[in-house]
Design an enzyme around this catalytic site. Structure first.
Site, PDB file in Angstrom:
ATOM      1  N   GLU A  87      51.897  97.933 104.980  1.00  0.00           N
ATOM      2  CA  GLU A  87      53.175  98.532 104.179  1.00  0.00           C
ATOM      3  C   GLU A  87      52.867 100.148 104.932  1.00  0.00           C
ATOM      4  O   GLU A  87      54.200 100.634 105.439  1.00  0.00           O
ATOM      5  CB  GLU A  87      52.648  98.969 102.495  1.00  0.00           C
ATOM      6  CG  GLU A  87      52.072  98.027 101.867  1.00  0.00           C
ATOM      7  CD  GLU A  87      50.840  97.729 101.686  1.00  0.00           C
ATOM      8  OE1 GLU A  87      50.269  97.152 101.005  1.00  0.00           O
ATOM      9  OE2 GLU A  87      49.887  97.481 103.058  1.00  0.00           O
TER      10      GLU A  87
ATOM     11  N   HIS B  60      47.432  99.596 107.080  1.00  0.00           N
ATOM     12  CA  HIS B  60      47.384  98.077 106.940  1.00  0.00           C
ATOM     13  C   HIS B  60      49.244  97.976 107.156  1.00  0.00           C
ATOM     14  O   HIS B  60      49.964  98.346 107.449  1.00  0.00           O
ATOM     15  CB  HIS B  60      47.414  98.837 104.845  1.00  0.00           C
ATOM     16  CG  HIS B  60      46.191  98.526 104.763  1.00  0.00           C
ATOM     17  ND1 HIS B  60      45.608  98.912 103.618  1.00  0.00           N
ATOM     18  CD2 HIS B  60      44.927  98.457 105.654  1.00  0.00           C
ATOM     19  CE1 HIS B  60      44.460  98.582 103.383  1.00  0.00           C
ATOM     20  NE2 HIS B  60      44.117  98.586 104.771  1.00  0.00           N
TER      21      HIS B  60
ATOM     22  N   GLU C 223      28.399  71.724 110.947  1.00  0.00           N
ATOM     23  CA  GLU C 223      28.891  70.086 111.856  1.00  0.00           C
ATOM     24  C   GLU C 223      27.704  68.745 112.315  1.00  0.00           C
ATOM     25  O   GLU C 223      27.713  68.114 112.559  1.00  0.00           O
ATOM     26  CB  GLU C 223      29.146  70.406 113.498  1.00  0.00           C
ATOM     27  CG  GLU C 223      30.631  71.273 113.494  1.00  0.00           C
ATOM     28  CD  GLU C 223      30.933  70.880 114.860  1.00  0.00           C
ATOM     29  OE1 GLU C 223      30.585  70.270 116.060  1.00  0.00           O
ATOM     30  OE2 GLU C 223      31.476  71.605 115.308  1.00  0.00           O
TER      31      GLU C 223
ATOM     32  N   GLY D  50      24.006  67.017 110.929  1.00  0.00           N
ATOM     33  CA  GLY D  50      24.121  66.142 110.502  1.00  0.00           C
ATOM     34  C   GLY D  50      24.337  65.667 108.827  1.00  0.00           C
ATOM     35  O   GLY D  50      24.527  66.658 107.606  1.00  0.00           O
TER      36      GLY D  50
END
Length: 361
Positions: free
Chosen positions: A54, A52, A293, A295
């Site tokens: 950190e 991570h 996308e 229709g």
């Protein structure tokens, strides 16, 4: 102190952005460690399953100084307090006797969600939250949707004329926008796990739904809603070629047996497959972002079920008149019932215009 907190949080956000495309489904996280007014350590989450931010920041700081006791740690997302693929970051912070922690936003994941902050405070570490909160939320909005709503983040991508038409009545209008808009569309595709269209869009346009106009190694999964299994392998999406295509249906017909084709049968309710069921299944399969996308009927379904997060609306400087409107199957009886969305950004693309909207729930 407030101005310094903002300055260092901006640095966290810049670092976090470097992980885009490599850490999903985990969030993008950046971290800086400051001692005596100077940054002594920087780090970000580089890859899913790896250290991570950190941890990387602490390791970076140790190369410069052996003692980070009494320092301030900045991070755009609350440090984790549970064991996952890596140990909890709160333990690392406590072990290194960091005096103060500044957090951009709480982790919406219920495994954390305030527990990391509480653990640090219990260890007598000063914790400040909410620095550049909106920017932090915006950076990891997809992650937030995934963990709170348990579904993919949904983007509707619409290309239309200035009078709201996405196709002629005879469907002879595959590309309304210009090449620059199409290149950007391919870039947007590359930032999503899946791309979805309806059966009619396959029949009328016979698209590939691949990323071709930008350089990327990502191959989003292609999704088609074909309730009655009307499509054959004469269409590009159903040929035996990668990437994977998933067909959602509710039919008892025999399905095609092709290596890169997967059929998912869902119940039909009131004559249609519910978008919520598709999103639930995609989440179960491990997909975290979906680009829709078309229709018009499919766009309307997502709006009717209020299951979308943003709209990328490409507008071409054309007047078509008669044709198919973007949301022709979304019906209301009162103006007060209209779906409200918020404009986030406007981009001018050569001849075309891109409007980016956010859904307000």
């Amino acid at each position: 102190m407030q101005s310094d907190d903002i300055k260092y949080m901006k640095e966290c956000l810049k670092l976090a952005e470097k992980g885009r495309g490599n850490v999903e489904p985990n969030p993008m996280v950046g971290c800086v460690i400051v001692k005596e007014g100077k940054i002594v350590g920087r780090g970000y989450h580089k890859k899913f399953g790896s250290h991570h931010a950190e941890v990387n920041a602490v390791n970076n700081a140790r190369k410069k100084t052996q003692d980070i006791k009494g320092s301030t740690l900045y991070v755009n997302l609350e440090p984790c307090s549970h064991f996952g693929k890596t140990p909890p970051c709160t333990e690392l912070i406590i072990k290194n006797k960091i005096k103060r922690v500044v957090v951009g936003m709480k982790d919406p994941n219920q495994q954390v969600n305030g527990k990391g902050i509480a653990k640090l405070q219990k260890a007598s570490i000063e914790v400040k939250t909410g620095i550049l909160k909106d920017e932090c939320l915006n950076l990891n909005e997809r992650f937030s949707v995934n963990v709170t709503k348990r579904r993919p983040f949904v983007t509707l991508k619409i290309a239309q004329s200035i009078d709201g038409i996405i196709a002629l009545n005879n469907y002879k209008s595959q590309w309304i926008t210009d090449i620059y808009s199409r290149q950007l569309t391919h870039s947007i595709r590359s930032n999503n796990d899946c791309i979805l269209i309806g059966k009619n869009s396959v029949i009328q346009d016979n698209p590939e739904l691949t990323v071709r106009l930008v350089k990327t190694s990502k191959k989003p999964v292609r999704i088609v809603i074909d309730k009655d299994l009307k499509l054959s392998n004469k269409y590009k999406l159903l040929k035996n070629n990668p990437p994977l295509t998933i067909i959602y249906h509710s039919s008892n017909k025999k399905t095609l047996d092709l290596e890169y084709l997967k059929y998912m049968k869902l119940k039909s309710r009131k004559g249609q497959i519910k978008i919520a069921d598709i999103l639930n299944n995609l989440y179960f399969l491990g997909y975290n972002s979906l680009l829709v996308e078309g229709g018009a009927y499919v766009f309307s379904q997502f709006v009717n079920e209020n299951l979308f997060d943003e709209i990328y609306l490409f507008i071409a400087p054309k007047i078509i008149g008669n044709g198919i409107s973007s949301f022709r199957d979304y019906k209301i009886n009162r103006l007060a019932d209209a779906k409200e969305i918020v404009l986030k950004e406007i981009k001018i693309l050569d001849k075309d215009l891109l409007l980016i909207y956010k859904n307000i729930k």
